[in-house]
Design a protein around this motif. Structure first.
Motif, mmCIF file in Angstrom:
data_model
loop_
_atom_site.group_PDB
_atom_site.id
_atom_site.type_symbol
_atom_site.label_atom_id
_atom_site.label_comp_id
_atom_site.label_asym_id
_atom_site.label_seq_id
_atom_site.Cartn_x
_atom_site.Cartn_y
_atom_site.Cartn_z
ATOM 1 N N UNK A 43 -9.847 3.246 -88.532
ATOM 2 C CA UNK A 43 -10.090 1.805 -88.463
ATOM 3 C C UNK A 43 -9.330 1.127 -87.333
ATOM 4 N N UNK A 44 -8.401 1.802 -86.700
ATOM 5 C CA UNK A 44 -7.592 1.187 -85.644
ATOM 6 C C UNK A 44 -8.389 1.136 -84.347
ATOM 7 N N UNK A 45 -8.296 0.006 -83.650
ATOM 8 C CA UNK A 45 -8.917 -0.164 -82.342
ATOM 9 C C UNK A 45 -7.858 -0.672 -81.378
ATOM 10 N N UNK A 46 -7.958 -0.268 -80.130
ATOM 11 C CA UNK A 46 -7.006 -0.659 -79.096
ATOM 12 C C UNK A 46 -7.738 -1.440 -78.011
ATOM 13 N N UNK A 47 -6.988 -2.198 -77.246
ATOM 14 C CA UNK A 47 -7.545 -2.944 -76.125
ATOM 15 C C UNK A 47 -6.960 -2.364 -74.847
ATOM 16 N N UNK A 48 -7.850 -1.957 -73.916
ATOM 17 C CA UNK A 48 -7.347 -1.379 -72.663
ATOM 18 C C UNK A 48 -6.968 -2.485 -71.672
ATOM 19 N N UNK A 49 -6.545 -2.072 -70.457
ATOM 20 C CA UNK A 49 -6.048 -3.046 -69.485
ATOM 21 C C UNK A 49 -7.138 -3.969 -68.956
ATOM 22 N N UNK A 50 -8.397 -3.639 -69.179
ATOM 23 C CA UNK A 50 -9.506 -4.481 -68.729
ATOM 24 C C UNK A 50 -10.046 -5.375 -69.837
ATOM 25 N N UNK A 53 -12.479 -2.951 -75.897
ATOM 26 C CA UNK A 53 -12.004 -2.345 -77.136
ATOM 27 C C UNK A 53 -12.313 -0.855 -77.084
ATOM 28 N N UNK A 54 -11.276 -0.034 -77.271
ATOM 29 C CA UNK A 54 -11.420 1.423 -77.238
ATOM 30 C C UNK A 54 -10.733 2.019 -78.462
ATOM 31 N N UNK A 55 -11.028 3.307 -78.729
ATOM 32 C CA UNK A 55 -10.415 3.947 -79.910
ATOM 33 C C UNK A 55 -9.238 4.829 -79.540
ATOM 34 N N UNK A 56 -8.919 4.957 -78.256
ATOM 35 C CA UNK A 56 -7.767 5.762 -77.839
ATOM 36 C C UNK A 56 -6.578 4.855 -77.556
#
Length: 151
Positions: A43-50, A53-56
């Motif tokens: 269920x965790x989602x991350x936000x990249x530098x751009x 929303x990504x899963x890594x």
């Protein structure tokens, strides 16, 4: 011999019903057999530098870009007067002027734009097709010619 009451059309409809029922049951069984992983990590989602929303998770070894806090402008920047705001004297030709109503239009020689002129902004008496020099001022409805003089 007695004839069957089931017609061909009725038999076909019954076959379709049975087929749909079987397909629905197959889909239900397939859903039950799939393993559902409802763990916290899924269920965790991350936000990249751009901003996507990504899963890594982000790479901690990657160097981050430094941003100068003072360079960030919050709000609308102050208006800086440009050279096109009427500071320079322009030349043009009167394309239309109505003396009874006291207004007209001047076509600028450089930009070929039509600029509104009112009789209050005229220093000399002007008519159509006169060559004039003028300055402009910004009004709520656009540019307006002031200090109109004959050439």
């Amino acid at each position: 011999m007695a004839k069957s009451r089931d017609t061909f059309n009725k038999k076909e409809k019954e076959k379709l019903k049975q087929k749909k029922k079987q397909e629905k049951q197959d889909r239900k069984d397939a859903r039950k057999s799939e393993e559902k992983s409802s763990g916290f990590e899924d269920m965790i989602a991350y936000v990249d530098e751009y901003g996507n929303i990504v899963d890594t998770p982000p790479d901690p070894t990657k160097k981050r870009e430094e941003i100068d806090v003072d360079s960030i402008e919050i709000g609308v920047p102050k208006y800086a007067a440009s050279e096109d705001d009427g500071a320079s004297v322009r030349k043009g030709k009167v394309t239309f002027f109505n003396e009874s109503k006291g207004y007209g239009f001047i076509k600028d020689e450089q930009t070929q734009e039509s600029i509104f002129v009112h009789i209050n902004g005229c220093l000399d008496k002007i008519q159509e097709n006169d060559k004039v020099t003028f300055e402009t001022e910004k009004t709520p409805k656009g540019l307006s010619a002031i200090s109109v003089k004959l050439v």
